[in-house]
Write a protein that holds these residues in place. Structure first.
Motif, mmCIF file in Angstrom:
data_model
loop_
_atom_site.group_PDB
_atom_site.id
_atom_site.type_symbol
_atom_site.label_atom_id
_atom_site.label_comp_id
_atom_site.label_asym_id
_atom_site.label_seq_id
_atom_site.Cartn_x
_atom_site.Cartn_y
_atom_site.Cartn_z
ATOM 1 N N GLN A 151 3.757 -7.651 3.494
ATOM 2 C CA GLN A 151 4.604 -7.235 2.646
ATOM 3 C C GLN A 151 5.487 -7.914 1.193
ATOM 4 N N ALA A 152 5.556 -8.876 1.849
ATOM 5 C CA ALA A 152 5.500 -10.132 1.038
ATOM 6 C C ALA A 152 4.683 -10.046 -0.317
ATOM 7 N N ARG A 153 3.540 -9.786 -0.381
ATOM 8 C CA ARG A 153 2.330 -10.294 -0.581
ATOM 9 C C ARG A 153 1.477 -8.857 -1.532
ATOM 10 N N LEU A 154 2.367 -7.714 -1.128
ATOM 11 C CA LEU A 154 1.926 -6.606 -1.381
ATOM 12 C C LEU A 154 3.200 -6.032 -2.667
ATOM 13 N N GLY A 155 4.578 -6.553 -2.547
ATOM 14 C CA GLY A 155 5.431 -6.720 -3.197
ATOM 15 C C GLY A 155 5.891 -7.338 -4.106
ATOM 16 N N GLU A 156 4.740 -8.323 -4.769
ATOM 17 C CA GLU A 156 4.103 -9.459 -5.540
ATOM 18 C C GLU A 156 3.349 -8.837 -6.481
ATOM 19 N N MET A 157 1.802 -8.111 -5.498
ATOM 20 C CA MET A 157 1.455 -7.419 -6.352
ATOM 21 C C MET A 157 1.576 -6.218 -7.241
ATOM 22 N N VAL A 158 2.873 -4.957 -6.481
ATOM 23 C CA VAL A 158 3.470 -4.586 -7.084
ATOM 24 C C VAL A 158 4.443 -4.660 -8.438
ATOM 25 N N GLU A 159 4.517 -5.451 -8.318
ATOM 26 C CA GLU A 159 5.558 -6.172 -9.253
ATOM 27 C C GLU A 159 4.690 -6.657 -10.420
#
Length: 332
Positions: free
Chosen positions: A194-202
């Protein structure tokens, strides 16, 4: 957020953080707000719901600032400048915008709260660091917030007067719509934390927003794995798309993207856009290849032929549009 400075206590609670944000402890019910503001209770509750909040159901959830806000809002109709329906529409728009801004602000600053708690001035509580951060940021951020609203309002008025809107319908204009989305976002979501996903979306939203602003477009909405934007001219919309593809498609640590462009009459309401061109731009991404830009016939026909390579693709069925011949577009 209020400019009122609240002393930081030795221990911290959620209620104390709320006071730091609101400027005073909630002590009034919705009926008391209505009575003090001099409006009918149902009108006060309608304004509250329009802002996006559930009915407080008799709880002491309001402050004197809420009373003032109701009075200021009703004064807009009393002046005769706009009617009650317009006030409610603007209030809904304000509520939706502020809700998203607040969520974005909290998500952005959550990491900073963690940093503060690991530093020399740690309070021993995330609530404590959050309270201090609110007190430090509120005065300056409120000024920037109002200034940004004025600048965007000026830009919106300029667009209405300059983009060719018909006198009979100031909500409609001929625009090129761009829709960019991340390829196989669901699969990517299942393969990363989830952390990586959030970074990518940002990263995606940040780079896409920068591309749109650089080429004079306007972001209408972001949906995590996609961004919808509009431009006055097809060339600018293409340049935005190309910048997004370059920024994302060439980064091996990020998934691929694809972009669809369509031009036509667009209806603008409450910060959103509607019309066949909007739907077509979104639909075309389903048939676009990775890191490619495709356009409808109208957009392609408006691009200078000496500057662009156009390649007509085979007929593709697009939901709601039947069989469509998309055109792959590339600047020479």
């Amino acid at each position: 957020m209020s400019e009122t400075i609240v002393a930081v206590p030795d221990s911290y609670t959620r209620e104390q953080l709320e006071v730091a944000i609101l400027g005073a402890p909630p002590a009034l019910t919705s009926d008391e707000v209505a009575e003090l503001s001099g409006v009918e209770s149902e009108t006060s509750k309608r304004l509250w719901r329009a802002l996006g909040f559930a009915d407080a159901a008799g709880q002491a959830a309001f402050t004197e600032l809420d009373v003032q806000a109701v009075q200021d809002t009703i004064a807009l109709t009393d002046s005769g400048a706009i009617d009650r329906d317009h006030v409610m529409a603007l209030t809904r728009a304000l509520g939706q915008t502020m809700a998203r801004l607040a969520d974005w602000e909290v998500a952005t600053l959550a990491g900073r709260v963690e940093e503060l708690e690991r530093g020399e001035q740690a309070t021993g509580s995330r609530l404590g660091s959050a309270t201090r951060l609110v007190e430090d940021l509120s005065p300056g951020f409120e000024k920037v917030l109002v200034h940004a609203w004025r600048r965007h309002l000026a830009a919106a008025v300029a667009r209405v007067s300059a983009m060719g809107a018909q006198d009979a319908d100031l909500h409609t204009a001929e625009l090129t719509v761009g829709f960019a989305d991340i390829v196989q976002f669901s699969a990517y979501s299942n393969q990363h934390t989830q952390a990586r996903l959030g970074e990518m979306v940002e990263v995606f939203e940040s780079r896409a927003t920068d591309a749109v602003a650089t080429h004079g477009g306007r972001v209408i909405k972001t949906l995590g794995d996609s961004v919808l934007y509009v431009c006055d001219e097809p060339e600018a919309a293409y340049d935005v798309a190309a910048a997004i593809v370059r920024s994302f498609g060439r980064d091996k640590s990020l998934p691929d993207v694809r972009v669809g462009l369509a031009t036509g009459p667009v209806v603008m309401r409450l910060g959103d856009v509607f019309g066949p061109a909007v739907n077509l731009a979104a639909r075309m991404t389903s048939v676009a290849r990775r890191n490619r830009i495709i356009a409808d016939q109208r957009t392609a026909g408006l691009l200078p032929p000496e500057q662009f390579q156009l390649r007509t693709l085979p007929l593709r069925p697009l939901r709601g549009f039947g069989d469509v011949e998309p055109i792959a577009v590339k600047r020479l």
